[in-house]
Write a protein that holds these residues in place. Structure first.
Motif, PDB file in Angstrom:
ATOM      1  N   ASN A   1       1.661 -11.095   9.785  1.00 25.93           N
ATOM      2  CA  ASN A   1       1.492  -9.994   8.650  1.00 25.93           C
ATOM      3  C   ASN A   1       0.966  -8.663   9.119  1.00 25.93           C
ATOM      4  OD1 ASN A   1       2.427 -11.514   6.483  1.00 25.93           O
ATOM      5  ND2 ASN A   1       0.456 -12.678   6.248  1.00 25.93           N
ATOM      6  N   LEU A   2       1.485  -7.834   8.478  1.00 25.89           N
ATOM      7  CA  LEU A   2       0.999  -6.484   8.903  1.00 25.89           C
ATOM      8  C   LEU A   2      -0.080  -5.922   8.003  1.00 25.89           C
ATOM      9  CD1 LEU A   2       4.285  -4.534   9.750  1.00 25.89           C
ATOM     10  CD2 LEU A   2       2.686  -4.808  11.331  1.00 25.89           C
ATOM     11  N   PHE A   3      -0.965  -5.282   8.505  1.00 25.41           N
ATOM     12  CA  PHE A   3      -2.247  -4.668   7.662  1.00 25.41           C
ATOM     13  C   PHE A   3      -2.877  -3.263   8.132  1.00 25.41           C
ATOM     14  CE2 PHE A   3      -4.500  -7.318  10.454  1.00 25.41           C
ATOM     15  CZ  PHE A   3      -5.603  -6.718  10.515  1.00 25.41           C
TER      16      PHE A   3
ATOM     17  N   ASN B   1       2.829   0.573   1.151  1.00 22.80           N
ATOM     18  CA  ASN B   1       4.084   0.205   2.052  1.00 22.80           C
ATOM     19  C   ASN B   1       3.758  -0.943   2.693  1.00 22.80           C
ATOM     20  OD1 ASN B   1       6.545   1.919   1.710  1.00 22.80           O
ATOM     21  ND2 ASN B   1       4.885   3.459   1.675  1.00 22.80           N
ATOM     22  N   ILE B   2       2.592  -1.100   3.402  1.00 23.10           N
ATOM     23  CA  ILE B   2       2.161  -2.135   4.093  1.00 23.10           C
ATOM     24  C   ILE B   2       1.800  -3.385   3.263  1.00 23.10           C
ATOM     25  CG2 ILE B   2       0.266  -3.023   5.827  1.00 23.10           C
ATOM     26  CD1 ILE B   2       2.010  -1.238   6.868  1.00 23.10           C
ATOM     27  N   ASP B   3       1.456  -3.381   2.175  1.00 21.59           N
ATOM     28  CA  ASP B   3       1.375  -4.393   1.054  1.00 21.59           C
ATOM     29  C   ASP B   3       2.628  -5.101   0.762  1.00 21.59           C
ATOM     30  OD1 ASP B   3      -1.476  -4.328   0.981  1.00 21.59           O
ATOM     31  OD2 ASP B   3      -1.393  -3.070  -0.742  1.00 21.59           O
TER      32      ASP B   3
ATOM     33  N   GLY C   1      11.656   3.410  10.026  1.00 21.49           N
ATOM     34  CA  GLY C   1      11.728   3.097   8.490  1.00 21.49           C
ATOM     35  C   GLY C   1      10.891   4.300   7.827  1.00 21.49           C
ATOM     36  N   THR C   2      10.502   3.662   6.620  1.00 17.40           N
ATOM     37  CA  THR C   2       9.726   4.792   5.963  1.00 17.40           C
ATOM     38  C   THR C   2       8.082   4.665   6.540  1.00 17.40           C
ATOM     39  OG1 THR C   2      10.635   3.810   3.669  1.00 17.40           O
ATOM     40  CG2 THR C   2       8.595   4.751   3.509  1.00 17.40           C
ATOM     41  N   ILE C   3       7.708   3.669   6.927  1.00 14.66           N
ATOM     42  CA  ILE C   3       6.205   3.551   7.584  1.00 14.66           C
ATOM     43  C   ILE C   3       6.256   4.720   8.741  1.00 14.66           C
ATOM     44  CG2 ILE C   3       4.701   2.119   8.527  1.00 14.66           C
ATOM     45  CD1 ILE C   3       5.204  -0.167   6.728  1.00 14.66           C
TER      46      ILE C   3
ATOM     47  N   LEU D   1       7.223  -8.982   1.752  1.00 15.94           N
ATOM     48  CA  LEU D   1       8.502  -9.377   2.035  1.00 15.94           C
ATOM     49  C   LEU D   1       8.674 -10.442   3.168  1.00 15.94           C
ATOM     50  CD1 LEU D   1      10.287  -5.612   2.043  1.00 15.94           C
ATOM     51  CD2 LEU D   1      10.646  -7.527   0.585  1.00 15.94           C
ATOM     52  N   VAL D   2       7.519 -10.146   4.290  1.00 14.26           N
ATOM     53  CA  VAL D   2       7.450 -11.250   5.192  1.00 14.26           C
ATOM     54  C   VAL D   2       7.397 -12.734   4.711  1.00 14.26           C
ATOM     55  CG1 VAL D   2       6.214 -11.757   7.338  1.00 14.26           C
ATOM     56  CG2 VAL D   2       6.859  -9.196   7.012  1.00 14.26           C
TER      57      VAL D   2
END
Length: 716
Positions: free
Chosen positions: A244-246, A164-166, A279-281, A171-172
């Motif tokens: 970016n999220l990781f 999901n993070i990927d 959300g999902t995360i 998306l970002v």
């Protein structure tokens, strides 16, 4: 007053041509809407015109029909629904596991304790003892199966979080790229909105909203770009770039994934609170912290408490070979997890302290080194803090974080130091630690499926009590034995261990010269010298102490240790934690000369006193109900019932919240679609109207051409 008629300088031909062009553009827009009626994320478009002052139709502008309030509400409701959908989906799986009768640990525990009762009914039956070991293996196997299932769920969760993070990162990046494309397209054509690009961007933003809670705002530069940030305020898409999220690994527990927001091309890193992501995360992280991690630890707490409680009671009995009992189960040790920045090569090891089952909690423990002193042996000062699964501190009833400092602990291989929570720690790296080093101990997270039944011989089950109390047949009073108890059977004839008992490990108790102090032996006889006075003697008849002025004969040796006089209770006995490790209680009215002997229970193979105590352990409230230790204690069955009911309550609550979120999303989607969705009936009506206007404009164009030809003919 201006006369507009005088300003219409356009000729009939140009007016007619503009009408044809306008109607053609309107037909194109309607056709585009109809063609995309089934396109996901498509927002219907509308072309509008203004009249030219000189005559005819002016420049047309094509734009999407959208209500930003309806769009934002749809995004918020999508976030909410995705959050509860993911949380409920995952929680329901764990709920079904614990609620299933086939997986019930409560049933396994009931069969195990029933087998202890069966063995106690006939302590000489080897078959009954063998059945007891079989049920012990079955119970531990059932616990291990469930623990293994939860461990697998953690692995699946980590993979899903990473996936999901990927997707979020992708998306970002896409939103930032679409922003650039919108800027270029809108700059090149101010009268036609880049609908397809904006639709794709809105679709990406809506998908991002399903993964985490976000907010959007229009760029201040009025260039068509949309800026995106988390609801908590952190930016994801900026005017000049994107964040970016990781996922990163927790500095101690490598399987506990945490989130960071890292700037693209800038030296900026922000830690995020995962359960606030929405959300999902956010649903995944909430499931992890509220259901998965807590249930794993509570299951581990139950497994360790049952195992160590049974070990402790078996050690207090005498087996079929007339030896003191040993452990039934082997409990695993657990290695401290290193935090980043620790001294290289250092480690600590933890284990459950013997006899401390009632102190076990489901908390993690953070060990921080406050001082290290070299020596022979080296010592350390540490602070031990209790942590929840999410790393937050466990607090007491007053809201104060629970921690405790210890000084002068031996830092030597093979030496364990007891701390709070029923655990003891081995600082096996000696003086190599440094101030500030930290380790994370997780006694209950990964241990439930590592407990094994180490006892293989049914004869080793200690159903008998190691102490026998007999009344002298010449007693004249009506005093009689009520009970005897054995809280300590630790054998250490050197007494270097302060927990040493009076049992010598050779089928007897300490006689004169063998007991602490080298004088009198361990208590072996109670002799009444009056109705309210008794003497405590050793096995050779030597006087240990005298208790006077008492008519309460409960725990007579404990009374002697406090009130004994002429001579007083031996100081060497008092220097130990619990010597001699046994006691008796009588009731009735004695006569002078009445006596009771205390000895090792040699040949007591039909004795089942310790077995009855073992069977009754399931009814005793011995487990910690919460990590702070401030609540009431519960039995093993109640502890398991609390786990099942807690998960069930969370699953039911999530189901209710999910249905409410689905209803809200359905309403917001209907609102959005009523404004931005394509209506075939409306577009069909528009087609007829635009076709008629096109035909009229074309006819006007023909009329203009006929007039022009007539004028040419006259000139000729």
């Amino acid at each position: 007053m201006i006369n507009n008629t005088s300003m219409r300088t356009a000729d009939l031909l140009s007016i007619a041509r503009s009408g044809v062009d306008a109607s053609n553009q309107l037909l194109t827009t309607a056709g585009h809407n109809i063609a995309n009626v089934n396109t996901e994320g498509y927002v219907r478009e509308r072309t509008s015109f203004v009249a030219q002052l000189t005559g005819g139709v002016g420049q047309g502008t094509t734009e999407r029909i959208i209500n930003v309030f309806a769009q934002n509400q749809l995004r918020r409701d999508t976030t909410l629904e995705s959050h509860y959908q993911e949380y409920w989906d995952k929680t329901a799986v764990v709920d079904n596991l614990f609620a299933s009768e086939a997986n019930s640990i409560s049933s396994s525990m009931s069969r195990f304790f029933a087998s202890i009762q069966t063995a106690s009914d006939d302590p000489t039956s080897i078959a009954a003892r063998q059945l007891l070991l079989g049920e012990a293996n079955s119970m531990i196997g059932q616990i291990g199966t469930m623990a293994g299932f939860l461990r697998q769920k953690e692995q699946e969760l980590n993979l899903e979080i990473q996936s999901n993070i990927d997707r979020v990162n992708s998306l970002v990046k896409s939103i930032a790229e679409l922003n650039d494309a919108v800027r270029v397209n809108q700059a090149n054509n101010r009268h036609v909105e880049p609908g397809s690009l904006k639709n794709e961007r809105d679709k990406a933003i809506l998908e991002l909203a399903s993964l985490m809670s976000i907010e959007t705002r229009v760029s201040a530069n009025d260039d068509g770009a949309v800026l995106v940030n988390l609801t908590s305020g952190e930016s994801l898409v900026l005017q000049d770039g994107s964040f970016n999220l990781f996922t990163i690994n927790n500095s101690a527990d490598l399987n506990y994934k945490s989130l960071q927001l890292n700037s693209n091309g800038k030296p900026t890193t922000l830690n995020l609170k995962e359960t606030n992501m929405g959300g999902t995360i956010g649903g995944l992280y909430r499931y992890r912290d509220e259901v998965l991690e807590s249930s794993r630890r509570e299951l581990g707490q139950l497994a360790l408490a049952v195992s160590e409680t049974m070990n402790t009671q078996n050690r207090l009995g005498m087996d079929f070979d007339q030896q003191l009992g040993t452990d039934i189960f082997t409990l695993p040790e657990f290695t401290g997890l290193n935090y980043k920045g620790n001294s290289v090569g250092t480690e600590i090891t933890g284990r459950i302290a013997q006899g401390q089952a009632s102190q076990i909690t489901s908390a993690d423990y953070q060990v921080t080194f406050d001082a290290v002193t070299a020596g022979a042996p080296p010592t350390v000062n540490v602070t031990v803090a209790m942590l929840n699964p999410d790393g937050s501190p466990v607090k007491d009833v007053n809201g104060v974080a629970i921690s405790q400092s210890y000084t002068g602990l031996t830092a030597q291989n093979g030496v364990f130091n007891q701390v709070m929570g029923g655990i003891e720690i081995e600082f096996n790296s000696g003086a190599s630690y440094a101030v500030g080093d930290q380790f994370l101990l997780q006694p209950t997270k990964n241990t439930a499926d590592k407990i094994v039944v180490s006892m293989t011989r049914p004869e080793d089950i200690a159903l008998a009590s190691p102490i026998r109390v007999e009344a002298n047949i010449a007693n004249l009073g009506d005093v009689e034995l009520v009970s005897s108890k054995v809280p300590n059977t630790l054998v250490d004839n050197t007494f270097l261990n302060s927990a040493a008992s009076a049992f010598n490990g050779a089928g007897g108790i300490h006689g004169p010269g063998a007991a602490p102090g080298g004088g009198v032996g361990a208590p072996a006889q109670i002799l009444f010298t009056d109705v309210d006075e008794y003497q405590v003697l050793d096995s050779a008849g030597n006087l240990i102490t005298t208790v006077s002025g008492t008519t309460d004969f409960t725990n007579m040796l404990a009374q002697a240790a406090v009130s004994g006089a002429a001579p007083p209770w031996p100081a060497a006995f008092s220097a130990l934690d619990n010597y001699p490790g046994y006691d008796i209680s009588l009731q009735g009215v004695p006569k002078a000369g009445d006596s009771f002997s205390i000895s090792y229970n040699t040949d007591g193979l039909n004795d089942n006193r310790n077995g009855l105590l073992m069977a009754d352990l399931q009814n005793i409230d011995s487990m910690q109900l919460n990590n702070s230790g401030s609540g009431n204690r519960v039995s093993f069955h109640e502890a398991y019932a609390n786990i099942v009911s807690d998960i069930g309550q969370k699953s039911a609550s999530a189901d209710i919240s999910l249905k409410a979120a689905q209803a809200l999303k359905s309403q917001s989607k209907d609102w959005f679609e009523s404004i931005s969705g394509v209506s075939l009936d409306e577009e069909a009506a528009n087609l007829v109207r635009y076709q008629q206007s096109y035909s009229a404009a074309a006819r006007l164009l023909g009329t203009a051409q006929d007039l022009f030809n007539t004028i040419l003919g006259i000139v000729r």
